[in-house]
Design a protein around this motif. Structure first.
Motif, PDB file in Angstrom:
ATOM      1  N   TYR A 129       0.833  -1.208   0.000  1.00 44.94           N
ATOM      2  CA  TYR A 129       0.000   0.000   0.000  1.00 44.94           C
ATOM      3  C   TYR A 129       0.867   1.257   0.000  1.00 44.94           C
ATOM      4  CZ  TYR A 129      -2.748   3.911   1.502  1.00 44.94           C
ATOM      5  OH  TYR A 129      -3.297   5.166   1.577  1.00 44.94           O
ATOM      6  N   GLU A 130       1.835   1.348   0.911  1.00 47.19           N
ATOM      7  CA  GLU A 130       2.657   2.555   1.033  1.00 47.19           C
ATOM      8  C   GLU A 130       3.426   2.879  -0.243  1.00 47.19           C
ATOM      9  OE1 GLU A 130       3.635   2.269   5.838  1.00 47.19           O
ATOM     10  OE2 GLU A 130       5.271   2.055   4.393  1.00 47.19           O
ATOM     11  N   GLU A 131       3.858   1.850  -0.965  1.00 55.78           N
ATOM     12  CA  GLU A 131       4.733   2.084  -2.112  1.00 55.78           C
ATOM     13  C   GLU A 131       4.032   2.060  -3.464  1.00 55.78           C
ATOM     14  OE1 GLU A 131       8.326  -0.217  -1.695  1.00 55.78           O
ATOM     15  OE2 GLU A 131       8.795   0.795   0.187  1.00 55.78           O
ATOM     16  N   THR A 132       2.772   1.568  -3.497  1.00 52.76           N
ATOM     17  CA  THR A 132       2.040   1.538  -4.767  1.00 52.76           C
ATOM     18  C   THR A 132       0.648   2.158  -4.677  1.00 52.76           C
ATOM     19  OG1 THR A 132       0.933  -0.604  -4.447  1.00 52.76           O
ATOM     20  CG2 THR A 132       3.179  -0.640  -5.395  1.00 52.76           C
ATOM     21  N   GLY A 133       0.087   2.272  -3.472  1.00 52.52           N
ATOM     22  CA  GLY A 133      -1.292   2.720  -3.335  1.00 52.52           C
ATOM     23  C   GLY A 133      -2.299   1.600  -3.526  1.00 52.52           C
ATOM     24  N   ALA A 134      -1.831   0.352  -3.616  1.00 53.39           N
ATOM     25  CA  ALA A 134      -2.735  -0.794  -3.810  1.00 53.39           C
ATOM     26  C   ALA A 134      -3.657  -0.948  -2.604  1.00 53.39           C
ATOM     27  CB  ALA A 134      -1.939  -2.074  -4.020  1.00 53.39           C
ATOM     28  N   ILE A 135      -4.972  -1.042  -2.874  1.00 52.85           N
ATOM     29  CA  ILE A 135      -5.933  -1.209  -1.777  1.00 52.85           C
ATOM     30  C   ILE A 135      -6.731  -2.499  -1.883  1.00 52.85           C
ATOM     31  CG2 ILE A 135      -6.132   1.243  -1.211  1.00 52.85           C
ATOM     32  CD1 ILE A 135      -8.762   1.243  -2.884  1.00 52.85           C
ATOM     33  N   GLU A 136      -6.751  -3.106  -3.064  1.00 53.38           N
ATOM     34  CA  GLU A 136      -7.407  -4.408  -3.225  1.00 53.38           C
ATOM     35  C   GLU A 136      -6.441  -5.314  -3.970  1.00 53.38           C
ATOM     36  OE1 GLU A 136     -11.284  -4.214  -5.027  1.00 53.38           O
ATOM     37  OE2 GLU A 136     -11.934  -2.614  -3.670  1.00 53.38           O
ATOM     38  N   PHE A 137      -6.123  -6.457  -3.345  1.00 54.18           N
ATOM     39  CA  PHE A 137      -5.160  -7.368  -3.951  1.00 54.18           C
ATOM     40  C   PHE A 137      -5.238  -8.724  -3.285  1.00 54.18           C
ATOM     41  CE2 PHE A 137      -3.165  -4.603  -0.810  1.00 54.18           C
ATOM     42  CZ  PHE A 137      -2.669  -5.507   0.118  1.00 54.18           C
ATOM     43  N   ASP A 138      -4.742  -9.722  -4.000  1.00 56.00           N
ATOM     44  CA  ASP A 138      -4.521 -11.054  -3.448  1.00 56.00           C
ATOM     45  C   ASP A 138      -3.017 -11.199  -3.320  1.00 56.00           C
ATOM     46  OD1 ASP A 138      -7.269 -12.037  -3.498  1.00 56.00           O
ATOM     47  OD2 ASP A 138      -7.070 -11.988  -5.676  1.00 56.00           O
ATOM     48  N   ILE A 139      -2.576 -11.754  -2.195  1.00 53.69           N
ATOM     49  CA  ILE A 139      -1.135 -11.854  -1.943  1.00 53.69           C
ATOM     50  C   ILE A 139      -0.826 -13.216  -1.333  1.00 53.69           C
ATOM     51  CG2 ILE A 139      -1.344 -10.721   0.316  1.00 53.69           C
ATOM     52  CD1 ILE A 139       1.402  -9.383  -0.291  1.00 53.69           C
ATOM     53  N   VAL A 140       0.298 -13.787  -1.747  1.00 53.89           N
ATOM     54  CA  VAL A 140       0.687 -15.111  -1.263  1.00 53.89           C
ATOM     55  C   VAL A 140       2.213 -15.156  -1.106  1.00 53.89           C
ATOM     56  CG1 VAL A 140       0.731 -16.040  -3.613  1.00 53.89           C
ATOM     57  CG2 VAL A 140       0.467 -17.598  -1.704  1.00 53.89           C
ATOM     58  N   PRO A 141       2.711 -15.798  -0.031  1.00 50.04           N
ATOM     59  CA  PRO A 141       4.164 -15.958   0.097  1.00 50.04           C
ATOM     60  C   PRO A 141       4.657 -17.000  -0.895  1.00 50.04           C
ATOM     61  CG  PRO A 141       3.060 -17.077   1.898  1.00 50.04           C
ATOM     62  CD  PRO A 141       1.997 -16.375   1.108  1.00 50.04           C
ATOM     63  N   VAL A 142       5.828 -16.747  -1.505  1.00 48.43           N
ATOM     64  CA  VAL A 142       6.338 -17.702  -2.482  1.00 48.43           C
ATOM     65  C   VAL A 142       7.669 -18.332  -2.085  1.00 48.43           C
ATOM     66  CG1 VAL A 142       5.003 -16.950  -4.476  1.00 48.43           C
ATOM     67  CG2 VAL A 142       7.127 -15.779  -3.938  1.00 48.43           C
ATOM     68  N   TRP A 143       8.533 -17.627  -1.364  1.00 49.42           N
ATOM     69  CA  TRP A 143       9.729 -18.250  -0.801  1.00 49.42           C
ATOM     70  C   TRP A 143      10.355 -17.343   0.245  1.00 49.42           C
ATOM     71  CZ3 TRP A 143      10.248 -16.523  -5.986  1.00 49.42           C
ATOM     72  CH2 TRP A 143      11.200 -15.543  -6.210  1.00 49.42           C
ATOM     73  N   ASP A 144      11.159 -17.960   1.098  1.00 51.78           N
ATOM     74  CA  ASP A 144      11.976 -17.248   2.085  1.00 51.78           C
ATOM     75  C   ASP A 144      13.413 -17.262   1.593  1.00 51.78           C
ATOM     76  OD1 ASP A 144       9.699 -17.091   3.643  1.00 51.78           O
ATOM     77  OD2 ASP A 144      10.381 -18.494   5.170  1.00 51.78           O
ATOM     78  N   TYR A 145      14.212 -16.342   2.130  1.00 52.96           N
ATOM     79  CA  TYR A 145      15.631 -16.345   1.764  1.00 52.96           C
ATOM     80  C   TYR A 145      16.493 -15.863   2.920  1.00 52.96           C
ATOM     81  CZ  TYR A 145      15.132 -11.288   1.096  1.00 52.96           C
ATOM     82  OH  TYR A 145      14.881  -9.958   1.283  1.00 52.96           O
ATOM     83  N   GLU A 146      17.728 -16.315   2.888  1.00 57.30           N
ATOM     84  CA  GLU A 146      18.762 -15.819   3.779  1.00 57.30           C
ATOM     85  C   GLU A 146      19.748 -15.046   2.907  1.00 57.30           C
ATOM     86  OE1 GLU A 146      19.687 -19.054   7.114  1.00 57.30           O
ATOM     87  OE2 GLU A 146      19.731 -19.868   5.059  1.00 57.30           O
ATOM     88  N   LEU A 147      20.067 -13.829   3.314  1.00 63.23           N
ATOM     89  CA  LEU A 147      21.025 -12.999   2.596  1.00 63.23           C
ATOM     90  C   LEU A 147      22.293 -12.909   3.444  1.00 63.23           C
ATOM     91  CD1 LEU A 147      21.736 -11.055   0.270  1.00 63.23           C
ATOM     92  CD2 LEU A 147      20.652  -9.227   1.602  1.00 63.23           C
ATOM     93  N   PHE A 148      23.417 -13.313   2.851  1.00 62.38           N
ATOM     94  CA  PHE A 148      24.684 -13.350   3.574  1.00 62.38           C
ATOM     95  C   PHE A 148      25.622 -12.237   3.119  1.00 62.38           C
ATOM     96  CE2 PHE A 148      22.965 -17.606   3.767  1.00 62.38           C
ATOM     97  CZ  PHE A 148      23.169 -17.959   5.093  1.00 62.38           C
ATOM     98  N   ASN A 149      26.394 -11.703   4.055  1.00 60.21           N
ATOM     99  CA  ASN A 149      27.452 -10.743   3.749  1.00 60.21           C
ATOM    100  C   ASN A 149      28.597 -11.466   3.040  1.00 60.21           C
ATOM    101  OD1 ASN A 149      26.209  -8.502   5.124  1.00 60.21           O
ATOM    102  ND2 ASN A 149      26.785  -9.498   7.045  1.00 60.21           N
ATOM    103  N   ASP A 150      29.507 -10.706   2.465  1.00 55.96           N
ATOM    104  CA  ASP A 150      30.663 -11.288   1.768  1.00 55.96           C
ATOM    105  C   ASP A 150      31.508 -12.176   2.666  1.00 55.96           C
ATOM    106  OD1 ASP A 150      29.931 -10.090  -0.594  1.00 55.96           O
ATOM    107  OD2 ASP A 150      31.265  -8.358  -0.320  1.00 55.96           O
TER     108      ASP A 150
END
Length: 143
Positions: A59-80
């Motif tokens: 909502y904050e970044e697009t103004g979307a007020i009606e939507f369907d949303i689903v999680p698709v994957w998790d991730y771990e982000l590692f430093n160098d």
């Protein structure tokens, strides 16, 4: 380095990214400070679940007020150096309706794309792959 996992398999999610579509086109936000296109997303605030954070950021970044949303994957982000930087969750959203962008947003505007523009915040090829992968993973949910 990024290591992907099944959605819901990682705890302590600190960041969400929302690969979004409206009428068959990708929804991208133009970040005011960075001056580049990116997908909606952001940090999970204290006391929020990742899903609540994803809905808020969408909502904050697009103004979307009606939507369907689903999680698709998790991730771990590692430093160098191999230490964990952040745990994240990627969502896919089909947006049905927008309002104007909120005044508090970091985004200058949103646009809809068949093909990604060249001027993106992160690696363009990786971004295209993530958008397509997220849509593919979410397909079963939307059938």
């Amino acid at each position: 380095m990024i290591k992907n996992h099944i959605a819901g398999s990682i705890d302590n999610i600190g960041f969400v990214a929302i690969e979004s579509e409206f009428n068959g086109k990708w929804v991208l936000c133009f970040h005011k400070r960075r001056g580049k296109w990116e997908v909606p997303g952001g940090h999970v605030d204290e006391g929020e679940t990742p899903l609540v954070a994803a809905k808020r950021e969408l909502y904050e970044e697009t103004g979307a007020i009606e939507f369907d949303i689903v999680p698709v994957w998790d991730y771990e982000l590692f430093n160098d150096d191999g230490t964990l930087h952040n745990n994240g969750r990627v969502y896919f959203a089909k947006i049905h309706k927008f309002e104007e962008l909120p005044k508090i947003t970091e985004m200058e505007k949103i646009e809809f794309f068949d093909k990604l523009p060249i001027n993106v915040t992160y690696d363009r090829d990786q971004m295209i792959s993530m958008l397509n992968q997220a849509k593919k993973y979410a397909t079963a949910y939307f059938e």
